[in-house]
Design an enzyme around this catalytic site. Structure first.
Site, PDB file in Angstrom:
ATOM      1  N   ASP A 252      29.639  -8.442 -37.318  1.00 21.34           N
ATOM      2  CA  ASP A 252      29.620  -8.529 -35.844  1.00 21.34           C
ATOM      3  C   ASP A 252      30.492  -9.718 -35.450  1.00 21.34           C
ATOM      4  O   ASP A 252      30.268 -10.839 -35.920  1.00 21.34           O
ATOM      5  CB  ASP A 252      28.185  -8.751 -35.356  1.00 21.34           C
ATOM      6  CG  ASP A 252      27.300  -7.542 -35.640  1.00 21.34           C
ATOM      7  OD1 ASP A 252      27.562  -6.478 -35.062  1.00 21.34           O
ATOM      8  OD2 ASP A 252      26.368  -7.659 -36.456  1.00 21.34           O
TER       9      ASP A 252
ATOM     10  N   ASP B 172      38.373  -6.604 -37.913  1.00 20.58           N
ATOM     11  CA  ASP B 172      39.425  -6.136 -37.007  1.00 20.58           C
ATOM     12  C   ASP B 172      39.617  -7.132 -35.866  1.00 20.58           C
ATOM     13  O   ASP B 172      40.247  -6.797 -34.863  1.00 20.58           O
ATOM     14  CB  ASP B 172      39.057  -4.749 -36.442  1.00 20.58           C
ATOM     15  CG  ASP B 172      37.712  -4.751 -35.743  1.00 20.58           C
ATOM     16  OD1 ASP B 172      36.817  -5.509 -36.175  1.00 20.58           O
ATOM     17  OD2 ASP B 172      37.549  -4.012 -34.752  1.00 20.58           O
TER      18      ASP B 172
ATOM     19  N   GLU C 145      26.832  -5.743 -50.898  1.00 25.33           N
ATOM     20  CA  GLU C 145      27.448  -5.556 -49.575  1.00 25.33           C
ATOM     21  C   GLU C 145      26.460  -6.019 -48.511  1.00 25.33           C
ATOM     22  O   GLU C 145      25.328  -5.524 -48.430  1.00 25.33           O
ATOM     23  CB  GLU C 145      27.866  -4.099 -49.328  1.00 25.33           C
ATOM     24  CG  GLU C 145      28.562  -3.988 -47.965  1.00 25.33           C
ATOM     25  CD  GLU C 145      29.257  -2.665 -47.690  1.00 25.33           C
ATOM     26  OE1 GLU C 145      29.549  -1.915 -48.648  1.00 25.33           O
ATOM     27  OE2 GLU C 145      29.489  -2.382 -46.501  1.00 25.33           O
TER      28      GLU C 145
HETATM   29  C1  LIG Z   1      29.642  -4.344 -36.853  1.00 27.07           C
HETATM   30  S1  LIG Z   1      28.466  -3.722 -37.965  1.00 27.07           S
HETATM   31  C2  LIG Z   1      29.474  -3.126 -39.341  1.00 27.07           C
HETATM   32  C3  LIG Z   1      28.739  -2.168 -40.234  1.00 27.07           C
HETATM   33  C4  LIG Z   1      29.479  -1.713 -41.501  1.00 27.07           C
HETATM   34  N1  LIG Z   1      29.738  -2.824 -42.398  1.00 27.07           N
HETATM   35  C5  LIG Z   1      30.760  -0.969 -41.185  1.00 27.07           C
HETATM   36  O1  LIG Z   1      31.841  -1.453 -41.563  1.00 27.07           O
HETATM   37  O2  LIG Z   1      30.692   0.103 -40.560  1.00 27.07           O
HETATM   38  C6  LIG Z   1      27.724  -5.187 -38.646  1.00 27.07           C
HETATM   39  C7  LIG Z   1      26.452  -4.931 -39.424  1.00 27.07           C
HETATM   40  O3  LIG Z   1      26.006  -6.139 -40.022  1.00 27.07           O
HETATM   41  C8  LIG Z   1      24.583  -6.197 -39.919  1.00 27.07           C
HETATM   42  N2  LIG Z   1      24.205  -7.619 -39.994  1.00 27.07           N
HETATM   43  C9  LIG Z   1      24.561  -8.612 -39.138  1.00 27.07           C
HETATM   44  N3  LIG Z   1      24.045  -9.789 -39.525  1.00 27.07           N
HETATM   45  C10 LIG Z   1      23.377  -9.543 -40.677  1.00 27.07           C
HETATM   46  C11 LIG Z   1      22.620 -10.370 -41.551  1.00 27.07           C
HETATM   47  N4  LIG Z   1      22.458 -11.675 -41.315  1.00 27.07           N
HETATM   48  N5  LIG Z   1      22.041  -9.800 -42.633  1.00 27.07           N
HETATM   49  C12 LIG Z   1      22.183  -8.473 -42.875  1.00 27.07           C
HETATM   50  N6  LIG Z   1      22.881  -7.636 -42.069  1.00 27.07           N
HETATM   51  C13 LIG Z   1      23.462  -8.168 -40.984  1.00 27.07           C
HETATM   52  C14 LIG Z   1      24.275  -5.556 -38.590  1.00 27.07           C
HETATM   53  O4  LIG Z   1      22.947  -5.069 -38.521  1.00 27.07           O
HETATM   54  C15 LIG Z   1      25.308  -4.416 -38.564  1.00 27.07           C
HETATM   55  O5  LIG Z   1      24.790  -3.237 -39.146  1.00 27.07           O
END
Ligand SMILES: C[S@@+](CC[C@H](N)C(=O)[O-])C[C@H]1O[C@@H](n2cnc3c(N)ncnc32)[C@H](O)[C@@H]1O
Length: 229
Positions: free
Chosen positions: A139, A175, A64
């Site tokens: 994101d 979403d 994940e």
């Molecule tokens: C909008 S949050 C969603 C978190 C979780 N998946 C959820 O559904 O609640 C996006 C997450 O992706 C992580 N993220 C973004 N780019 C990433 C990357 N290149 N490698 C690892 N994590 C990343 C961010 O730090 C953040 O915690």
């Protein structure tokens, strides 16, 4: 050696916000006490052999990417105790919170790596290590000017494909409709993918706080399922 090897140099724009919050005291404790069990540390030039770190020897990984606070990852690890789960996240408070929750749940088939998943998967693994890669609510970077920061890009999709076994799945949940369209375009225009109706793992998906908020705010959830051809 993987032909994707980059040696620690990220050529893509960051897909995450930097410096998002400090660790709480509980998270600092979790980081100190639980990282030796759940964390997989790595040097910049180190290639990881999953069999050195996971309890279910020889089983492919479920990976994940961007697991946030870890709720979905831990629910999956509990639902599938005979599988090996790897979470990759950049956000330190999220990693610490996830390890604390995993410890409370008594989950042992889960490991975490801290770093940009694009570099981790490119530089620190070599072979087809996974049968499933999940990206839950990446994101969205919804504005066209920020589109280059989206995690799902041709380079990332190629890296994921190289780490997936044949017929392995890439599942993306979002979403944001424009992001769903973007992902479908990027994956299906990349070589060696097809879109499928189902995957054994979608039934284990739980609704996280992030998804609950999206539903409460009236947004539709898009679940995209692709298979490595
Ligand atoms: C909008 S949050 C969603 C978190 C979780 N998946 C959820 O559904 O609640 C996006 C997450 O992706 C992580 N993220 C973004 N780019 C990433 C990357 N290149 N490698 C690892 N994590 C990343 C961010 O730090 C953040 O915690």
């Amino acid at each position: 050696m993987s032909n994707l090897k980059r040696n620690g140099k990220l050529r893509w724009s960051p897909s995450y916000l930097r410096n998002r919050g400090q660790l709480t005291r509980a998270q600092k404790r979790a980081q100190r006490d639980l990282w030796p069990f759940y964390g997989i540390p790595f040097r910049f030039d180190e290639v990881i052999d999953p069999t050195d770190h996971f309890p279910c020897a020889g089983e492919p990984l479920i990976v994940e990417i961007g697991f946030g606070m870890g709720d979905h990852l831990i629910a999956l690890a509990e639902a599938l105790p005979r599988r090996n789960l790897l979470g990759i996240e950049v956000h330190r408070p999220g990693i610490a919170a996830a390890m604390a929750k995993a410890h409370v749940a008594g989950v042992e088939n889960l490991r975490v790596m801290r770093g940009d998943a694009r570099l981790v998967l490119t530089d620190h693994f070599e072979s087809e290590i996974a049968d499933t890669v999940l990206i839950q609510f990446p994101d969205p970077w919804p504005h066209p000017g920020d589109a280059h920061r989206r995690l799902v890009q041709p380079g990332m999709v190629a890296v994921i494909r190289e780490r997936l076994q044949k017929n392995g799945h890439l599942l993306i949940t979002t979403d944001v409709e424009v992001y769903a369209d973007h992902c479908r375009d990027i994956v299906l225009s990349s070589p060696g993918w097809k879109e499928v109706d189902d995957s054994a793992f979608s039934r284990h998906r739980i609704i996280t706080q992030y998804e609950r908020k999206a539903i409460n705010e009236g947004r539709s959830i898009h679940e995209l399922k692709f298979q490595k051809a």
